[in-house]
Motif scaffolding. Structure first.
Motif, PDB file in Angstrom:
ATOM      1  N   GLY A  53      45.237  38.899   2.580  1.00  0.00           N
ATOM      2  CA  GLY A  53      44.456  37.781   3.004  1.00  0.00           C
ATOM      3  C   GLY A  53      44.871  36.498   2.491  1.00  0.00           C
ATOM      4  N   GLU A  54      45.649  36.420   1.663  1.00  0.00           N
ATOM      5  CA  GLU A  54      45.994  35.304   0.603  1.00  0.00           C
ATOM      6  C   GLU A  54      47.655  34.927   0.885  1.00  0.00           C
ATOM      7  N   SER A  55      47.731  33.734   0.492  1.00  0.00           N
ATOM      8  CA  SER A  55      48.793  33.238   0.308  1.00  0.00           C
ATOM      9  C   SER A  55      49.447  32.952  -1.176  1.00  0.00           C
ATOM     10  N   LYS A  56      50.747  32.921  -1.351  1.00  0.00           N
ATOM     11  CA  LYS A  56      51.175  32.544  -2.744  1.00  0.00           C
ATOM     12  C   LYS A  56      52.631  31.569  -2.592  1.00  0.00           C
ATOM     13  N   TYR A  57      52.595  30.688  -3.208  1.00  0.00           N
ATOM     14  CA  TYR A  57      53.629  29.906  -3.358  1.00  0.00           C
ATOM     15  C   TYR A  57      54.781  30.030  -4.352  1.00  0.00           C
ATOM     16  N   ILE A  58      55.911  30.372  -4.267  1.00  0.00           N
ATOM     17  CA  ILE A  58      57.132  30.443  -5.033  1.00  0.00           C
ATOM     18  C   ILE A  58      58.282  29.831  -4.824  1.00  0.00           C
ATOM     19  N   GLY A  59      58.652  29.222  -5.717  1.00  0.00           N
ATOM     20  CA  GLY A  59      59.999  28.475  -5.170  1.00  0.00           C
ATOM     21  C   GLY A  59      59.689  27.687  -4.036  1.00  0.00           C
ATOM     22  N   ASP A  60      60.510  27.662  -3.126  1.00  0.00           N
ATOM     23  CA  ASP A  60      60.620  26.961  -1.644  1.00  0.00           C
ATOM     24  C   ASP A  60      59.908  27.732  -0.712  1.00  0.00           C
ATOM     25  N   PHE A  61      58.969  28.714  -1.021  1.00  0.00           N
ATOM     26  CA  PHE A  61      58.583  29.681  -0.086  1.00  0.00           C
ATOM     27  C   PHE A  61      57.135  29.881  -0.121  1.00  0.00           C
ATOM     28  N   ARG A  62      56.438  30.058   0.971  1.00  0.00           N
ATOM     29  CA  ARG A  62      55.032  30.413   0.964  1.00  0.00           C
ATOM     30  C   ARG A  62      55.069  32.032   1.340  1.00  0.00           C
ATOM     31  N   ILE A  63      54.158  32.585   0.840  1.00  0.00           N
ATOM     32  CA  ILE A  63      54.368  34.217   1.228  1.00  0.00           C
ATOM     33  C   ILE A  63      52.959  34.491   1.380  1.00  0.00           C
ATOM     34  N   THR A  64      52.583  34.862   2.790  1.00  0.00           N
ATOM     35  CA  THR A  64      51.233  35.115   3.209  1.00  0.00           C
ATOM     36  C   THR A  64      51.332  36.721   3.356  1.00  0.00           C
ATOM     37  N   CYS A  65      50.104  37.475   2.796  1.00  0.00           N
ATOM     38  CA  CYS A  65      50.045  38.876   3.157  1.00  0.00           C
ATOM     39  C   CYS A  65      48.937  38.971   3.966  1.00  0.00           C
ATOM     40  N   HIS A  66      49.130  39.298   5.275  1.00  0.00           N
ATOM     41  CA  HIS A  66      48.191  39.514   6.272  1.00  0.00           C
ATOM     42  C   HIS A  66      47.112  40.753   6.206  1.00  0.00           C
ATOM     43  N   THR A  67      47.977  41.756   5.971  1.00  0.00           N
ATOM     44  CA  THR A  67      47.169  43.144   6.011  1.00  0.00           C
ATOM     45  C   THR A  67      48.007  43.969   4.781  1.00  0.00           C
ATOM     46  N   THR A  68      47.193  45.118   4.160  1.00  0.00           N
ATOM     47  CA  THR A  68      47.579  46.186   3.374  1.00  0.00           C
ATOM     48  C   THR A  68      46.873  47.375   3.468  1.00  0.00           C
ATOM     49  N   VAL A  69      47.841  48.240   3.973  1.00  0.00           N
ATOM     50  CA  VAL A  69      47.139  49.670   4.276  1.00  0.00           C
ATOM     51  C   VAL A  69      47.790  50.642   3.344  1.00  0.00           C
ATOM     52  N   LEU A  70      47.235  51.526   2.981  1.00  0.00           N
ATOM     53  CA  LEU A  70      47.413  52.451   2.027  1.00  0.00           C
ATOM     54  C   LEU A  70      47.907  54.052   2.906  1.00  0.00           C
ATOM     55  N   LYS A  73      50.809  57.655  -0.574  1.00  0.00           N
ATOM     56  CA  LYS A  73      50.903  57.259  -1.978  1.00  0.00           C
ATOM     57  C   LYS A  73      51.830  55.711  -1.702  1.00  0.00           C
ATOM     58  N   ILE A  74      51.691  55.119  -0.487  1.00  0.00           N
ATOM     59  CA  ILE A  74      52.545  53.969  -0.229  1.00  0.00           C
ATOM     60  C   ILE A  74      51.685  53.031   0.393  1.00  0.00           C
ATOM     61  N   ALA A  75      51.715  51.811  -0.453  1.00  0.00           N
ATOM     62  CA  ALA A  75      51.030  50.686   0.048  1.00  0.00           C
ATOM     63  C   ALA A  75      51.950  49.875   1.076  1.00  0.00           C
ATOM     64  N   CYS A  76      51.570  49.578   2.330  1.00  0.00           N
ATOM     65  CA  CYS A  76      52.464  49.035   3.318  1.00  0.00           C
ATOM     66  C   CYS A  76      51.771  47.686   3.508  1.00  0.00           C
ATOM     67  N   SER A  77      52.571  46.616   3.237  1.00  0.00           N
ATOM     68  CA  SER A  77      52.098  45.070   3.456  1.00  0.00           C
ATOM     69  C   SER A  77      52.589  44.383   4.543  1.00  0.00           C
ATOM     70  N   ASP A  78      51.934  43.782   5.378  1.00  0.00           N
ATOM     71  CA  ASP A  78      52.677  42.961   6.682  1.00  0.00           C
ATOM     72  C   ASP A  78      52.513  41.519   6.016  1.00  0.00           C
ATOM     73  N   MET A  79      53.755  40.923   5.772  1.00  0.00           N
ATOM     74  CA  MET A  79      53.592  39.387   5.386  1.00  0.00           C
ATOM     75  C   MET A  79      54.499  38.597   6.205  1.00  0.00           C
ATOM     76  N   THR A  80      54.148  37.272   5.957  1.00  0.00           N
ATOM     77  CA  THR A  80      55.154  36.355   6.494  1.00  0.00           C
ATOM     78  C   THR A  80      55.591  35.315   5.329  1.00  0.00           C
TER      79      THR A  80
END
Length: 103
Positions: A53-70, A73-80
């Motif tokens: 549900g958050e975004s992070k700015y690193i360099g020239d990119f915005r990384i947004t995490c939409h969902t994370t499910v466990l 033993k693997i966390a799976c995150s869908d991001m833009t």
């Protein structure tokens, strides 16, 4: 990269910008993290993606995490991943989180 997959551990704090630039340049769509930040040296390695549900700015990119499910033993995150001109790419990050805790 023909397969669009990247395997690795979190980059060092000083390499986060280059890391996401490399993901972009190689058109990577799947990232597999083999360790959590805590399994490495937590102060040296960066948390290079946001929490759900958050975004992070690193360099020239915005990384947004939409969902994370466990899943087991693997966390799976869908991001833009969005560049500075607004071009977006969908990224899926898999992170193994089942390592025993360090003492």
């Amino acid at each position: 990269r023909k397969d669009g997959i990247h395997f690795g551990v979190s980059p060092h704090v000083h390499n986060a910008k280059a890391y996401w630039q490399s993901i972009w340049d190689r058109d990577v769509r799947v990232v597999a993290m083999l360790a959590t930040r805590d399994e490495c040296a937590p102060k040296a390695f960066a948390q290079i993606w946001p929490t759900e549900g958050e975004s992070k700015y690193i360099g020239d990119f915005r990384i947004t995490c939409h969902t994370t499910v466990l899943i087991g033993k693997i966390a799976c995150s869908d991001m833009t991943l969005t560049d500075i001109v607004g071009v977006e790419r969908e990224i899926t990050l898999f992170q193994y989180v089942g390592w025993p805790k360090r003492k």
